[in-house]
Design a protein around this motif. Sequence first.
Motif, short mmCIF file in Angstrom:
data_model
loop_
_atom_site.label_atom_id
_atom_site.label_comp_id
_atom_site.label_asym_id
_atom_site.label_seq_id
_atom_site.Cartn_x
_atom_site.Cartn_y
_atom_site.Cartn_z
N GLU A 1 17.36 41.03 -9.96
CA GLU A 1 17.94 42.36 -9.78
C GLU A 1 18.73 42.84 -11.01
O GLU A 1 18.53 43.94 -11.49
CB GLU A 1 18.87 42.35 -8.56
CG GLU A 1 18.51 43.42 -7.59
CD GLU A 1 19.14 43.20 -6.24
OE1 GLU A 1 18.99 44.08 -5.39
OE2 GLU A 1 19.79 42.17 -6.02
N LEU B 1 15.46 45.36 -3.84
CA LEU B 1 15.51 43.93 -3.54
C LEU B 1 16.56 43.60 -2.49
O LEU B 1 16.75 42.44 -2.16
CB LEU B 1 15.77 43.12 -4.81
CG LEU B 1 14.69 43.25 -5.89
CD1 LEU B 1 15.03 42.36 -7.08
CD2 LEU B 1 13.32 42.89 -5.35
N ASP C 1 9.39 41.20 -6.62
CA ASP C 1 9.70 42.28 -7.55
C ASP C 1 8.43 43.03 -7.92
O ASP C 1 7.69 42.63 -8.80
CB ASP C 1 10.37 41.71 -8.81
CG ASP C 1 10.97 42.80 -9.67
OD1 ASP C 1 11.17 43.91 -9.15
OD2 ASP C 1 11.24 42.54 -10.85
#
Length: 494
Positions: free
Chosen positions: A335, A311, A162
């Motif tokens: 997410e 992602l 991330d």
Amino acid sequence: MGTSKFKHVLASAARAILRVGVASRQGSSDKKESTELARRPRNQRPTASEIRELRARRLSFAKEWLRYRRNDSLRNEERFLRKVRRAIGDDSAVALFVRTEGRLPATITPGLCAIQIGPLPESSVFYRHDYATLSPQQGSLTGVDASGRASIPPESSRSGSDRTFLLRNATVYGGSGLIRLRERAAWPDYRWEQSGHGIYAWDSVLVEHANQKAVVREAYHAPPTLRLREALSLLDSSEVHFGHFAWGIVPRLRLIMRSTHELGNFPILVGSQAPKSIFEMLTGWGLGNRIVSIPFGESVNVGKLWVPEPLKYFPDALPTDFPHDHRARALALPEFDFLFSAETGTRPTGRAVSLLRHGTGEANWRKCLNPEEIKETLAREKVEDLSPHIHSPKLLFDLLRGASTIVVDDGSISANVLLAGVRKARIIFLTHPGVSDGGHLPWWTQGYLASQGNEVISIHLDTGGSLSRTSDWSLNCEDLRRELRSKPMPPVSW
């Protein structure tokens, strides 16, 4: 007019009508065959024998295509493309050529242009979110089908990388995911799409791409209609579709809704084509005063553009015969983590609700064959129908979070359960084999909800053995009744 002359005129008219009829059938054949060719994965390049078969079926540009395959000179390429453009238009001609020949045409049609395209530049990584301590909640995922019940580990329980990028002096477009920089276009989905399997019918700028080059429309070079000092962009080709927006775009908000950095109150760019409920949803999350609506194809220059890394792989559409890579498409923590909180964990006992696609029994595709039986079963089991609230996200999310049991189908409507941040509930999915690629969905919404502490039950629908997304279906209501009456299972730690 003499009889012989009259007969001649009549014969000429008949031949003209026949030519029109043949041309009409020809156009229909061109469109059907060409659409299929333009939607092929790149690893299915048609052979010369296949093209000869297309010629036998009267594809209008098959002759020029064969000539080009025998000698791929610039002249033969231009002759081939000119014939294709006449049949199906400029954009589709480029898409067909790239899909079937594996590269961009040497000469680009006026109105289109070629540019360099690549991933988000590594030099622009601003920071990486620290989710090292993040772990899945205790939940479970159970599949129910003709063979019985099976416990399924949710694949989306794994964490995803991330990172957040900061791009300076960037230009973005309503209806497109491309980002124009000084020397090239950056595309957040590039790392998933290097092989170009996605189809971009909804994109306002991108036509096709191959080998680090892309064909784009003139809007790419148009002067910006708006300039901003700083912004987060939710602009994308998939903005027009609720499910695509929910699963593919909403996760970008994790940057500002759960961040360890102090960020300014900068604008959020949203395409004007987004469903109305999306704007209401963003307003319900306290972001309404930050929304700037951008019309389709219009450009915005941003001094500091924040770009959360995607992602998962989420194209506009995939070729119908392309095998899905579930590992690439799986939802991954964090997410949607920002949507879930401890406050969603307490819910009243015994309340059951349903959220099923409106008009399922009258749908043109993926039609339910026993909707009345399903409605009667849900009513008999005292399950409240929430579908009338589908266009009021704030109310709908509150009702979903307040339920102990939720019945939902696995189409786009199920994204609402994810967006509501539902936790510690029993969620019964009516799973269509055509949507789930023949199995249950541990890698998609079902798996993610299980990883957030829910008991998820996936009941497979009966499609007569078909794995088509459009197949009619029916539900064994005894399975539904059994699951509604059964006791919750203890949580499972994966």
